[in-house]
Write an enzyme that holds these catalytic residues in place. Structure first.
Site, PDB file in Angstrom:
ATOM      1  N   LYS A 186     109.354   3.621  12.738  1.00 29.55           N
ATOM      2  CA  LYS A 186     110.736   4.098  12.583  1.00 29.55           C
ATOM      3  C   LYS A 186     110.837   5.401  13.369  1.00 29.55           C
ATOM      4  O   LYS A 186     110.378   6.449  12.917  1.00 29.55           O
ATOM      5  CB  LYS A 186     111.031   4.321  11.094  1.00 29.55           C
ATOM      6  N   GLU A 261     101.884  14.085   6.923  1.00 31.21           N
ATOM      7  CA  GLU A 261     101.665  15.239   7.805  1.00 31.21           C
ATOM      8  C   GLU A 261     102.946  16.060   7.739  1.00 31.21           C
ATOM      9  O   GLU A 261     103.970  15.654   8.290  1.00 31.21           O
ATOM     10  CB  GLU A 261     101.404  14.776   9.239  1.00 31.21           C
ATOM     11  N   CYS A 295     105.012  21.918  14.005  1.00 30.49           N
ATOM     12  CA  CYS A 295     104.545  22.055  12.624  1.00 30.49           C
ATOM     13  C   CYS A 295     103.514  23.173  12.503  1.00 30.49           C
ATOM     14  O   CYS A 295     103.445  23.843  11.488  1.00 30.49           O
ATOM     15  CB  CYS A 295     103.969  20.741  12.131  1.00 30.49           C
TER      16      CYS A 295
HETATM   17  P1  NAD Z   1     112.402  14.814   8.477  1.00 24.62           P
HETATM   18  O1  NAD Z   1     111.526  14.755   7.275  1.00 24.62           O
HETATM   19  O2  NAD Z   1     113.819  15.127   8.311  1.00 24.62           O
HETATM   20  O3  NAD Z   1     112.357  13.429   9.249  1.00 24.62           O
HETATM   21  C1  NAD Z   1     111.130  12.844   9.665  1.00 24.62           C
HETATM   22  C2  NAD Z   1     111.330  11.349   9.733  1.00 24.62           C
HETATM   23  O4  NAD Z   1     111.557  10.874   8.416  1.00 24.62           O
HETATM   24  C3  NAD Z   1     112.533  10.899  10.581  1.00 24.62           C
HETATM   25  O5  NAD Z   1     112.176   9.715  11.280  1.00 24.62           O
HETATM   26  C4  NAD Z   1     113.573  10.583   9.513  1.00 24.62           C
HETATM   27  O6  NAD Z   1     114.497   9.609   9.914  1.00 24.62           O
HETATM   28  C5  NAD Z   1     112.708  10.051   8.379  1.00 24.62           C
HETATM   29  N1  NAD Z   1     113.316  10.145   7.056  1.00 24.62           N
HETATM   30  C6  NAD Z   1     114.250  11.026   6.623  1.00 24.62           C
HETATM   31  N2  NAD Z   1     114.568  10.766   5.333  1.00 24.62           N
HETATM   32  C7  NAD Z   1     113.824   9.698   4.948  1.00 24.62           C
HETATM   33  C8  NAD Z   1     113.684   8.970   3.728  1.00 24.62           C
HETATM   34  N3  NAD Z   1     114.390   9.278   2.649  1.00 24.62           N
HETATM   35  N4  NAD Z   1     112.802   7.956   3.691  1.00 24.62           N
HETATM   36  C9  NAD Z   1     112.066   7.636   4.761  1.00 24.62           C
HETATM   37  N5  NAD Z   1     112.153   8.267   5.943  1.00 24.62           N
HETATM   38  C10 NAD Z   1     113.016   9.304   6.037  1.00 24.62           C
HETATM   39  O7  NAD Z   1     111.670  15.829   9.456  1.00 24.62           O
HETATM   40  P2  NAD Z   1     112.139  16.268  10.890  1.00 24.62           P
HETATM   41  O8  NAD Z   1     113.259  17.254  10.724  1.00 24.62           O
HETATM   42  O9  NAD Z   1     112.343  15.082  11.773  1.00 24.62           O
HETATM   43  O10 NAD Z   1     110.834  16.998  11.431  1.00 24.62           O
HETATM   44  C11 NAD Z   1     110.554  18.301  11.118  1.00 24.62           C
HETATM   45  C12 NAD Z   1     109.471  18.395  10.065  1.00 24.62           C
HETATM   46  O11 NAD Z   1     108.338  17.641  10.466  1.00 24.62           O
HETATM   47  C13 NAD Z   1     108.973  19.793   9.891  1.00 24.62           C
HETATM   48  O12 NAD Z   1     108.832  20.106   8.526  1.00 24.62           O
HETATM   49  C14 NAD Z   1     107.616  19.782  10.574  1.00 24.62           C
HETATM   50  O13 NAD Z   1     106.723  20.748  10.140  1.00 24.62           O
HETATM   51  C15 NAD Z   1     107.151  18.411  10.308  1.00 24.62           C
HETATM   52  N6  NAD Z   1     106.135  18.010  11.288  1.00 24.62           N
HETATM   53  C16 NAD Z   1     104.825  17.944  10.875  1.00 24.62           C
HETATM   54  C17 NAD Z   1     103.824  17.608  11.778  1.00 24.62           C
HETATM   55  C18 NAD Z   1     102.377  17.537  11.343  1.00 24.62           C
HETATM   56  O14 NAD Z   1     101.577  16.971  12.074  1.00 24.62           O
HETATM   57  N7  NAD Z   1     102.005  18.076  10.206  1.00 24.62           N
HETATM   58  C19 NAD Z   1     104.166  17.335  13.091  1.00 24.62           C
HETATM   59  C20 NAD Z   1     105.494  17.417  13.473  1.00 24.62           C
HETATM   60  C21 NAD Z   1     106.475  17.739  12.551  1.00 24.62           C
END
Ligand code: NAD
Length: 488
Positions: A186, A261, A295
């Site tokens: 996704k 993650e 992140c």
């Molecule tokens: P997000 O959690 O809003 O979205 C991430 C993904 O989850 C997207 O594909 C989104 O469509 C999906 N999603 C959203 N709601 C959902 C639900 N209810 N059920 C299932 N899927 C759902 O995060 P974002 O704004 O896209 O990314 C930023 C965040 O990601 C930051 O907190 C960052 O630290 C984290 N991040 C972590 C790493 C790591 O390796 N630890 C790497 C990159 C980003």
């Protein structure tokens, strides 16, 4: 100023299910962060599409993919790596256009890292082995012969964020496919285009139908349907802690395996004996790379008091020197934040920083230009208990905090709910290892920032996540260990 506004090819915007492309009835808008204009409309998958994708993945898991030996899985991953390398310029362009980052950054990191990840896991595919284990025998009556095997977990649901979409998709696809799993990806709704292009390359590489399915869509529909689906054996999620928490709760209903993650609040510790020039350069990169939408962004800068003023001044200068603008202009060093929502979130945090008494020494404003730009921002004299030191901002905002002793530095570094990464700047090898042992984080870098590699395990402690990706840990996370005991 040289600008390349549009990629050379048209966008891939459909759903890739069971080896075939189709369009959904619904679409979502994909916006160009650098202009605020519509880039394209992308198929918005729903629960029915997820259902079809999971069924295709299940059929492939038990059929064509089960019949594909490790060496053949590895050969497909090597071919995919070659195709990503062939299309590197196009993929970098898509990433810049969709995420808003300067095109040189994905060309340097995201795309080569994805290639390296596919190659790393191609190498593992025919080397996933079990062990033989001597035992005390069976109830004192007979000897036994026991061995373990690693089997694929099954159908993996992979949910990817928008900051480095292609690279993180590779982190999920590489180990899952090497270990014999099938997968439904996704992509993020804010930046789906590179993963959809990857779908074309997966098709071209010749993976059997259904092994990889890609369903773009909203998190609340396609993402939630994937997490709730009883046919999915594991969710591999990268994203925000809020959504990660929801996913873990939802996955509990079906006892899905989960790797999460999540976010971070990475400390960068500048010790008294640090090479201060190297530290300043590394800290600036850790703050401003990818607009701070990383992140592991090194957002809490803990500086020994002897270097404090020097580091604050240098970081303010480095922030002021950043050139914001067109991701395709050669002069640009920092792009736009991914969305209006993200821009507003970052500006709100900057206001909180000011309101809570931190000293603003650079940035703090949005430039007068279209698109979702925020000036890189440095706060000095930050209290580690204040909002900007505790919450993940996910933008180019640094909080500088002085310390007097290494004990104090470690206490501040660990006084956070996060535990993804940490950087230590010191020339004392003994101090480096001592601090590395004391800091609670999944990755510790000494005299560098974000030294990541597909061979190294990646993941967080505490609220930064559960489980590890990459390296052998990535294979472990994508296999179930079975023990077989024969009573002789
Ligand atoms: P997000 O959690 O809003 O979205 C991430 C993904 O989850 C997207 O594909 C989104 O469509 C999906 N999603 C959203 N709601 C959902 C639900 N209810 N059920 C299932 N899927 C759902 O995060 P974002 O704004 O896209 O990314 C930023 C965040 O990601 C930051 O907190 C960052 O630290 C984290 N991040 C972590 C790493 C790591 O390796 N630890 C790497 C990159 C980003």
């Amino acid at each position: 100023m040289t600008a390349v506004a549009e990629p050379q090819t048209s966008f891939v915007t459909g759903l890739f299910i069971d080896g075939a492309w189709s369009d959904a009835d619904q679409t979502f808008d994909d916006i160009n962060p650098a202009t605020g204009d519509l880039l394209t409309r992308v198929s918005s998958g729903d629960a029915a599409h997820i259902d079809r994708a999971v069924a295709a993945a299940r059929a492939a898991l038990e059929g064509s993919w089960a019949a594909t030996p490790g060496a053949a899985r590895g050969a497909l991953l090597y071919r995919l790596a070659d195709l990503v390398e062939r299309d590197a310029a196009e993929l970098a362009r898509l990433e810049a256009l969709d995420v808003g980052k300067p095109v040189g950054q994905p060309a340097m990191l995201d795309i080569p890292n994805a290639v390296a990840t596919f190659r790393h896991f191609a190498g593992w595919a025919d080397k996933i082995q079990g062990t033989t284990i001597p035992t005390a025998g069976y109830l004192g009556m007979a000897q036994t012969h026991s061995y373990t095997v690693r089997e694929p977990v099954g159908v993996i649901g992979a949910i990817v964020p928008w900051n480095t979409p292609l690279m993180i998709a590779a982190w999920k696809l590489g180990p899952a496919l090497a270990a014999g799993n099938t997968i439904v990806v996704k992509p993020p709704e804010d930046a789906p285009l590179s993963i959809l292009h990857l779908g074309k390359l997966i098709e071209e590489a010749g993976f059997p139908a259904g092994v990889v399915n890609i369903v773009p869509g909203l998190g609340s529909t396609a993402g939630a349907a994937l997490v709730a689906h009883p046919g999915v054996d594991k969710i591999s999620f990268t994203g925000s802690p809020e959504v990660g928490r929801q996913i873990q709760k939802s996955a509990a209903d079906t006892f899905k395996r989960v790797t999460l993650e999540l976010g971070g609040k990475t400390p960068q510790i500048v010790c008294e004996d640090a090479d201060v020039v190297a530290a300043i350069n590394g800290i600036a990169m850790g703050l401003f790379f990818n607009q701070g939408e990383v992140c592991a962004a090194g957002t809490r800068i803990l500086v020994h008091r002897s270097h404090y003023d020097t580091v604050v001044d240098a970081l303010a200068q480095a922030a002021d020197a950043q050139v914001l603008g067109d991701p395709f202009a050669e002069t640009t060093t920092m792009g736009a934040l991914v969305s209006e929502k993200q821009k507003q979130r970052v500006l709100d945090y900057i206001e909180k920083g000011k309101a809570e008494g931190a000293r603003l020494v650079a940035g703090g404003t949005q430039p007068d230009q279209p698109g979702f730009f925020v000036r890189p921002t440095i706060f000095a004299d930050v209290d580690n208990r204040s909002t900007i030191a505790r919450e993940e901002i996910f933008g180019p905002v640094g909080a500088v905090i002085p310390f007097d002793t290494v004990e104090e530095a470690i206490a501040i570094a660990n006084d956070t709910e996060y535990g993804l990464a940490a950087t230590i700047w010191t020339q004392n090898v003994s101090l480096a290892h001592t601090l590395a042992a004391k800091v609670r984080a999944g990755a510790v870098w000494v005299n560098g920032w974000a030294a990541i590699d597909p061979a190294l395990p990646w993941g967080g402690m505490k609220a930064s996540g559960i489980g590890r990706e990459l390296g052998w840990a990535g294979i472990v996370a994508n296999t179930e260990e079975k023990v077989v005991t024969v009573v002789l």
